[in-house]
Design a protein around this motif. Structure first.
Motif, PDB file in Angstrom:
ATOM      1  N   VAL A   1       0.834  -1.206   0.000  1.00 48.28           N
ATOM      2  CA  VAL A   1       0.000   0.000   0.000  1.00 48.28           C
ATOM      3  C   VAL A   1       0.869   1.255   0.000  1.00 48.28           C
ATOM      4  CG1 VAL A   1      -1.596   1.373   1.407  1.00 48.28           C
ATOM      5  CG2 VAL A   1      -2.004  -1.070   1.084  1.00 48.28           C
ATOM      6  N   LEU A   2       1.870   1.280   0.878  1.00 48.10           N
ATOM      7  CA  LEU A   2       2.663   2.498   1.011  1.00 48.10           C
ATOM      8  C   LEU A   2       3.695   2.664  -0.107  1.00 48.10           C
ATOM      9  CD1 LEU A   2       3.104   2.956   4.854  1.00 48.10           C
ATOM     10  CD2 LEU A   2       1.486   4.024   3.299  1.00 48.10           C
ATOM     11  N   THR A   3       3.938   1.614  -0.889  1.00 40.97           N
ATOM     12  CA  THR A   3       4.776   1.793  -2.076  1.00 40.97           C
ATOM     13  C   THR A   3       3.941   2.367  -3.215  1.00 40.97           C
ATOM     14  OG1 THR A   3       6.039  -0.152  -1.424  1.00 40.97           O
ATOM     15  CG2 THR A   3       6.433   0.700  -3.632  1.00 40.97           C
ATOM     16  N   PHE A   4       2.719   1.839  -3.349  1.00 37.13           N
ATOM     17  CA  PHE A   4       1.906   2.258  -4.488  1.00 37.13           C
ATOM     18  C   PHE A   4       1.131   3.549  -4.229  1.00 37.13           C
ATOM     19  CE2 PHE A   4       2.929  -1.954  -5.896  1.00 37.13           C
ATOM     20  CZ  PHE A   4       3.023  -1.813  -7.281  1.00 37.13           C
ATOM     21  N   LEU A   5       0.777   3.785  -2.939  1.00 38.96           N
ATOM     22  CA  LEU A   5       0.002   4.989  -2.618  1.00 38.96           C
ATOM     23  C   LEU A   5       0.679   6.276  -3.112  1.00 38.96           C
ATOM     24  CD1 LEU A   5      -2.664   5.849  -1.111  1.00 38.96           C
ATOM     25  CD2 LEU A   5      -1.227   6.291   0.877  1.00 38.96           C
ATOM     26  N   PRO A   6       1.967   6.470  -2.820  1.00 39.82           N
ATOM     27  CA  PRO A   6       2.611   7.703  -3.311  1.00 39.82           C
ATOM     28  C   PRO A   6       2.616   7.791  -4.836  1.00 39.82           C
ATOM     29  CG  PRO A   6       3.979   6.631  -1.659  1.00 39.82           C
ATOM     30  CD  PRO A   6       2.886   5.683  -1.984  1.00 39.82           C
TER      31      PRO A   6
ATOM     32  N   TYR B   1       0.350  11.262   3.109  1.00 36.45           N
ATOM     33  CA  TYR B   1       1.086  10.145   3.690  1.00 36.45           C
ATOM     34  C   TYR B   1       1.159  10.292   5.210  1.00 36.45           C
ATOM     35  CZ  TYR B   1       4.933   6.736   3.545  1.00 36.45           C
ATOM     36  OH  TYR B   1       5.727   5.656   3.685  1.00 36.45           O
ATOM     37  N   GLY B   2       1.533  11.472   5.661  1.00 30.79           N
ATOM     38  CA  GLY B   2       1.635  11.730   7.097  1.00 30.79           C
ATOM     39  C   GLY B   2       0.289  11.645   7.777  1.00 30.79           C
ATOM     40  N   LEU B   3      -0.710  12.242   7.124  1.00 26.84           N
ATOM     41  CA  LEU B   3      -2.067  12.227   7.672  1.00 26.84           C
ATOM     42  C   LEU B   3      -2.574  10.790   7.754  1.00 26.84           C
ATOM     43  CD1 LEU B   3      -4.259  14.224   8.587  1.00 26.84           C
ATOM     44  CD2 LEU B   3      -5.233  14.063   6.287  1.00 26.84           C
ATOM     45  N   ALA B   4      -2.313  10.005   6.707  1.00 32.28           N
ATOM     46  CA  ALA B   4      -2.769   8.613   6.673  1.00 32.28           C
ATOM     47  C   ALA B   4      -2.151   7.832   7.834  1.00 32.28           C
ATOM     48  CB  ALA B   4      -2.403   7.963   5.335  1.00 32.28           C
ATOM     49  N   LEU B   5      -0.862   8.057   8.072  1.00 35.10           N
ATOM     50  CA  LEU B   5      -0.175   7.344   9.156  1.00 35.10           C
ATOM     51  C   LEU B   5      -0.839   7.645  10.495  1.00 35.10           C
ATOM     52  CD1 LEU B   5       2.188   5.535   9.879  1.00 35.10           C
ATOM     53  CD2 LEU B   5       3.624   7.560  10.074  1.00 35.10           C
ATOM     54  N   THR B   6      -1.099   8.932  10.734  1.00 35.93           N
ATOM     55  CA  THR B   6      -1.728   9.325  11.992  1.00 35.93           C
ATOM     56  C   THR B   6      -3.130   8.739  12.106  1.00 35.93           C
ATOM     57  OG1 THR B   6      -0.514  11.387  11.815  1.00 35.93           O
ATOM     58  CG2 THR B   6      -2.242  11.310  13.464  1.00 35.93           C
ATOM     59  N   LEU B   7      -3.894   8.830  11.037  1.00 34.69           N
ATOM     60  CA  LEU B   7      -5.277   8.357  11.078  1.00 34.69           C
ATOM     61  C   LEU B   7      -5.351   6.850  11.298  1.00 34.69           C
ATOM     62  CD1 LEU B   7      -6.985  10.548   8.328  1.00 34.69           C
ATOM     63  CD2 LEU B   7      -7.024  10.813  10.818  1.00 34.69           C
ATOM     64  N   VAL B   8      -4.438   6.110  10.646  1.00 36.98           N
ATOM     65  CA  VAL B   8      -4.441   4.658  10.834  1.00 36.98           C
ATOM     66  C   VAL B   8      -4.191   4.321  12.300  1.00 36.98           C
ATOM     67  CG1 VAL B   8      -3.126   2.546  10.394  1.00 36.98           C
ATOM     68  CG2 VAL B   8      -3.855   3.972   8.491  1.00 36.98           C
ATOM     69  N   VAL B   9      -3.197   4.987  12.898  1.00 36.43           N
ATOM     70  CA  VAL B   9      -2.891   4.715  14.302  1.00 36.43           C
ATOM     71  C   VAL B   9      -4.084   5.048  15.194  1.00 36.43           C
ATOM     72  CG1 VAL B   9      -1.451   5.379  16.246  1.00 36.43           C
ATOM     73  CG2 VAL B   9      -0.421   5.018  14.010  1.00 36.43           C
TER      74      VAL B   9
ATOM     75  N   ILE C   1       4.221   6.809  16.924  1.00 38.71           N
ATOM     76  CA  ILE C   1       4.055   6.739  15.472  1.00 38.71           C
ATOM     77  C   ILE C   1       3.087   7.796  14.984  1.00 38.71           C
ATOM     78  CG2 ILE C   1       3.389   5.222  13.583  1.00 38.71           C
ATOM     79  CD1 ILE C   1       4.631   3.056  15.118  1.00 38.71           C
ATOM     80  N   ALA C   2       2.018   8.014  15.767  1.00 36.82           N
ATOM     81  CA  ALA C   2       1.058   9.039  15.366  1.00 36.82           C
ATOM     82  C   ALA C   2       1.751  10.396  15.289  1.00 36.82           C
ATOM     83  CB  ALA C   2      -0.106   9.082  16.358  1.00 36.82           C
ATOM     84  N   THR C   3       2.653  10.679  16.250  1.00 34.35           N
ATOM     85  CA  THR C   3       3.331  11.974  16.212  1.00 34.35           C
ATOM     86  C   THR C   3       4.332  12.034  15.059  1.00 34.35           C
ATOM     87  OG1 THR C   3       5.018  11.311  17.830  1.00 34.35           O
ATOM     88  CG2 THR C   3       3.069  12.424  18.676  1.00 34.35           C
ATOM     89  N   ILE C   4       4.881  10.889  14.670  1.00 36.02           N
ATOM     90  CA  ILE C   4       5.735  10.880  13.483  1.00 36.02           C
ATOM     91  C   ILE C   4       4.893  11.262  12.261  1.00 36.02           C
ATOM     92  CG2 ILE C   4       7.020   9.386  11.888  1.00 36.02           C
ATOM     93  CD1 ILE C   4       8.130   7.913  14.320  1.00 36.02           C
ATOM     94  N   GLY C   5       3.673  10.716  12.208  1.00 41.51           N
ATOM     95  CA  GLY C   5       2.752  11.079  11.130  1.00 41.51           C
ATOM     96  C   GLY C   5       2.464  12.572  11.121  1.00 41.51           C
ATOM     97  N   VAL C   6       2.185  13.124  12.306  1.00 43.54           N
ATOM     98  CA  VAL C   6       1.915  14.561  12.413  1.00 43.54           C
ATOM     99  C   VAL C   6       3.131  15.354  11.943  1.00 43.54           C
ATOM    100  CG1 VAL C   6       1.489  16.443  14.042  1.00 43.54           C
ATOM    101  CG2 VAL C   6       0.255  14.292  14.295  1.00 43.54           C
ATOM    102  N   SER C   7       4.303  14.869  12.309  1.00 41.73           N
ATOM    103  CA  SER C   7       5.538  15.542  11.921  1.00 41.73           C
ATOM    104  C   SER C   7       5.691  15.597  10.392  1.00 41.73           C
ATOM    105  CB  SER C   7       6.723  14.816  12.562  1.00 41.73           C
ATOM    106  OG  SER C   7       7.934  15.303  12.054  1.00 41.73           O
ATOM    107  N   VAL C   8       5.461  14.450   9.753  1.00 39.21           N
ATOM    108  CA  VAL C   8       5.557  14.401   8.284  1.00 39.21           C
ATOM    109  C   VAL C   8       4.530  15.356   7.666  1.00 39.21           C
ATOM    110  CG1 VAL C   8       5.252  12.912   6.263  1.00 39.21           C
ATOM    111  CG2 VAL C   8       6.455  12.043   8.276  1.00 39.21           C
ATOM    112  N   LEU C   9       3.318  15.355   8.240  1.00 40.73           N
ATOM    113  CA  LEU C   9       2.250  16.226   7.747  1.00 40.73           C
ATOM    114  C   LEU C   9       2.653  17.704   7.867  1.00 40.73           C
ATOM    115  CD1 LEU C   9      -0.756  16.508   6.853  1.00 40.73           C
ATOM    116  CD2 LEU C   9      -1.356  16.589   9.265  1.00 40.73           C
TER     117      LEU C   9
END
Lengths: 249, 303, 305
Positions: free
Chosen positions: B258-263, B277-285, C111-119
């Protein structure tokens, strides 16, 4: 020859003496109870015996083998097992996986076999038998963390038994159990002892202690207060004064 | 035939067909990248997902694999496979070195120590110019197989073998032991588990696998610069493991795909790509704590 | 010989100045860790946002709209940076830390804060572009000389600001009800709850204070950094090292470690070259973790089994 023997062991934490000059001898094939008021140092003593802590001073032998300096995981191989006061199960794993992990020291499949075959069947039957023994067989596939409290205590016992101990130490196994659960526990403990496993039980539940223990060791303020048969303990004025008091009249 | 064997055959068929389903050179390149990412996610999952060790330094082992294999081939004219073997061994040994810290440290302390480990590795790559060429980079690196399709088959084949072997291991008592350490180390010790030894095992094996992935990276890209092994790389691997579902076998594979193809799919969004990408990571967690795998299972159960 | 002495003193002065900058950033991390046992990776980006907020307040608003002199505008910009940091702290607590707190795990909030950081980094990249901004503090131009030692007014400002922040923080913790409550929460969340202290509010307050510190840190670091959307990341890895060297959650340790790292950095630049700073700092970190895993000022905690 003494089975488990501690001589003058002491342990302090940042100046607080949790255990002071305690000596005890646990004979083989007995049920040995460790009692005392809260903060008496019982759990610390158990942690010293099982190897979670190392004593600051003193001697400790099991079947005449020196235990000092031996970490907890090595003591398990000599035949020591334990449960915890605050239950420490592998919460995300199933009941079966919990008990299977207990067979760790008996696993003898070579690494390449694990790598190529998975070999997931080892000790499966024995693990089921242990779950059966504590009455949890029907829940084998459930997550351990989802169990009610009383059943968690029983699972922890089954898991520890998987190491095939010769000396089994239980830290307040009846804490938080209701009446019928205590009765079941009592019955299981007697059965475990009947298999030739020596028990050391830290306990607050006096019914349990007086009914099953052959020897009772009383601690107070980190020190030994008294040791004797349950009857003697009940009759001893120092014990009554320090601990039992009104609770036991 | 067992269900496992059937899945394996399907996997082989899909892998064989993929380069023909995505026939442009560009997409075939993405496939190679994806296979490498799956290998990396598998390696981190072993440490993070199964053994429960907060490791933010996995990019260091990827880097060691890449640099050791490339330098042995380019400077010392070693055979690629021999060089790769040495690179995997080097990465594995470095994994053991990090394990020496993991044995004494827990949780966030280990996280920062491993982060420091990756920072040091990166700085060595930048500063040890005599050997690594520093930020100038090493150029003209050839892949072990000339065609992109061939490279994909090679990396995907190796990844599949690694997957099956780890899967076996996790079904075996070794898996029980690692999971026990993850859940509660004191408790595991009370069952006779030597935590230090098994953590070292997980770190060493995880590092070796990341090093293996590193052997194929330079030839695929053609160049080697330290920036490819920035801390961000560690985070990306972690994102793959978490988004897919850590502590499961298939989760990190899905996460990596997913994370290879998503970008790539989001490429049209230009600058918004990494934001998403960053938002997705946070939302998934926040909303799918067990990752895609657990969300899927919950969905199946609720139907 | 006196030349060498001058050099040593000069570099120590530079080091203390740098160290104070790091302390501002690291204190926030350690504060959050103290009450929450969590790491905020986006703390780095709060520094960056603070720096940009300060830059635009000073150049677009302070001098042009209000007609302030450069120095006044810069001081005003520090307030803006403080506000920006505080707002971000409020936001990340509401979005990440509060929802994830109940699950009590170490990994997911990280990990969530890493996501926020990237954002945040990429949002700023989209807004501001990758080219470094010029952020001059008017105080950087004024040089003060004592004997043969030189330093700028900016470095005095930084040291004063850091000292003020530290004193204010200590006074707050020691003398106010809220501060005492905070310490109670840090020690034992359940007991604090029983005492009628609302831990949620206090945790939010801690994160806001910590983030405001990061914002001000950004305003002070702005003139030192290569100010791009990724500027904070270069500081934060060092801040992490400082927090660990000082002992997670230990304020005193963090301050000492911050100054130590600043001085080490100054001497590394002098004797080894600036390229080796991170290497030296992190090797120190790893050595530290081997020798004293609990930090400079050890807080001995036995695990309750």
């Amino acid at each position: 020859m003494m089975f488990l023997k501690a001589e003058n062991i002491s342990k302090s934490f940042g100046g607080v003496r949790a255990v002071q000059n305690v000596s005890l001898e646990v004979p083989e094939n007995s049920i040995f109870a460790l009692i005392g008021p809260n903060g008496a140092g019982k759990s610390t003593l158990l942690n010293l015996l099982s190897g979670i802590y190392q004593p600051d001073a003193g001697q400790l032998t099991f079947q005449e083998k020196n235990l000092i300096g031996l970490p907890a995981h090595r003591r398990v191989r000599l035949g020591l097992a334990r449960t915890f006061q605050k239950i420490r199960l592998f919460k995300q794993l199933t009941l079966l996986e919990n008990v299977r992990a207990g067979f760790h020291i008996h696993q003898d499949a070579p690494f390449w076999k694990n790598l190529l075959h998975g070999n997931s069947g080892s000790f499966r039957d024995e693990a089921h038998e242990l779950l059966e023994f504590v009455g949890l067989e029907s829940l084998a596939g459930e997550r351990a963390g989802a169990l009610p409290y009383g059943k968690q205590r029983l699972l922890e016992i089954a898991r520890a038994l998987a190491t095939r101990p010769r000396l089994f130490m239980l830290d307040e196994p009846a804490a938080g159990l209701n009446g019928s659960e205590v009765d079941f526990l009592l019955d299981r403990l007697i059965q475990i002892a009947g298999r030739g496993i020596t028990l050391v039980v830290v306990e607050h539940n006096m019914d349990l202690v007086m009914n099953v223990a052959q020897r009772v060791f009383v601690m107070d303020h980190g020190e030994q207060l008294f040791e004797g048969a349950p009857r003697e303990v009940q009759a001893n004025p120092r014990v009554i004064e320090a601990y039992l008091g009104g609770e036991f009249q | 035939m067992s269900a496992r064997l059937v899945s394996l055959l399907i996997a082989i068929l899909v892998l064989a067909a993929l380069p023909w389903l995505l026939p442009t050179p560009y997409w075939r390149g993405i496939l190679v990248l994806c296979a490498m990412n799956v290998l990396l996610a598998l390696s981190l999952n072993l440490v993070l997902g199964y053994t429960g060790q907060l490791n933010l330094g996995q990019s260091a082992f990827f880097a060691i694999g890449a640099y050791v294999s490339t330098i042995l081939v380019k400077t010392y004219a070693w055979n690629f496979w021999l060089a790769s073997l040495a690179a995997v061994a080097a990465a594995g040994l470095l994994g053991l070195a990090l394990a020496a810290f993991a044995v004494r440290l827990r949780g966030h302390y280990l996280a920062i120590a491993s982060l420091g480990f990756a920072v040091i590795t990166y700085q060595v790559l930048v500063n040890w110019e005599k050997v690594t060429e520093g930020v100038r980079g090493i150029y003209g690196i050839l892949p072990p197989v000339a065609s992109t399709t061939g490279l994909f088959y090679l990396v995907a084949g190796i990844t599949l073998v690694v997957y099956v072997l780890i899967d076996n291991l996790m079904r075996s008592p070794v898996g029980d032991t690692l999971r026990a350490i993850r859940e509660d180390e004191v408790s595991a010790a009370s069952l006779g588990v030597n935590g230090a030894l098994w953590k070292a095992f997980a770190f060493g094996l995880g590092a070796a696998i990341a090093g293996l992935a590193g052997c194929f990276y330079p030839g695929f890209v053609g160049t080697l610069v330290p920036d490819a092994f920035n801390i961000i790389e560690s985070f990306t691997m972690m994102a793959m493991v978490i988004v897919g579902g850590m502590g499961t076998m298939i989760g990190p594979v899905i996460g990596a795909i997913v994370l290879t193809f998503l970008p790539e799919v989001l490429r049209d969004f230009g600058e918004f790509r990494l934001m998403i990408y960053g938002l997705a990571l946070t939302l998934v967690v926040l909303f799918m704590p067990g990752g895609i795998v657990q969300a899927w299972r919950t969905l199946l159960r609720s139907r | 010989m006196t030349d060498l002495l001058t050099l040593l003193v000069q570099q120590s002065v530079n080091g203390v100045y740098l160290g104070c900058l790091y302390v501002m950033v690291a204190l926030g991390l350690t504060l959050i860790y103290g009450v929450l046992n969590q790491i905020n990776f986006a703390h780095a980006d709060f520094v960056t946002v603070g720096a940009f907020a300060a830059l635009f307040t000073a150049t677009r608003f302070g001098t042009k709209v209000l007609g302030l002199p450069d120095t006044g505008a810069y001081l005003l910009s520090m307030v803006a940076a403080l506000g920006a940091g505080a707002l971000l702290g409020l936001a990340i607590n509401a979005a990440v830390f509060a929802p994830l707190r109940e699950r009590g795990d170490e990994l997911r909030p990280l990990i969530a804060t890493i996501g926020v950081s990237v954002l945040l980094e990429n949002f700023q990249l989209w807004l501001l572009g990758p080219i470094p901004y010029q952020f001059d503090s008017p105080f950087s131009l004024e040089t003060i000389r004592i004997g043969r030692i030189f330093f700028t007014a900016q470095s005095v400002l930084v040291v004063v600001a850091a000292a003020l922040a530290i004193v204010a923080l200590y006074a707050f913790m020691k003398f106010t009800f809220l501060g005492k409550a905070l310490r109670a929460v840090a020690q034992d969340r359940e007991t604090a709850g029983l005492m009628g202290i609302n831990p949620n509010l206090l945790i939010a307050l801690t994160i806001v204070i910590a983030s405001a510190l990061a914002g001000v840190g950004g305003a002070l670091l702005g003139p030192v950094l290569v100010l791009t959307p990724f500027a904070g990341a270069t500081v934060i890895v060092k801040a992490f090292a400082i927090v660990i060297i000082g002992g997670f959650g230990n304020m005193q340790g963090t301050i000492i470690a911050g100054l130590l790292v600043g001085v080490i950095e100054a001497f590394t630049v002098q004797y080894l070259g600036s390229g080796l700073i991170d290497l030296v700092v992190f090797v120190l970190l790893l050595v530290m973790l081997v020798v004293r895993p609990t930090g400079l000022i050890a807080e001995r905690k036995e695990e309750n089994v």
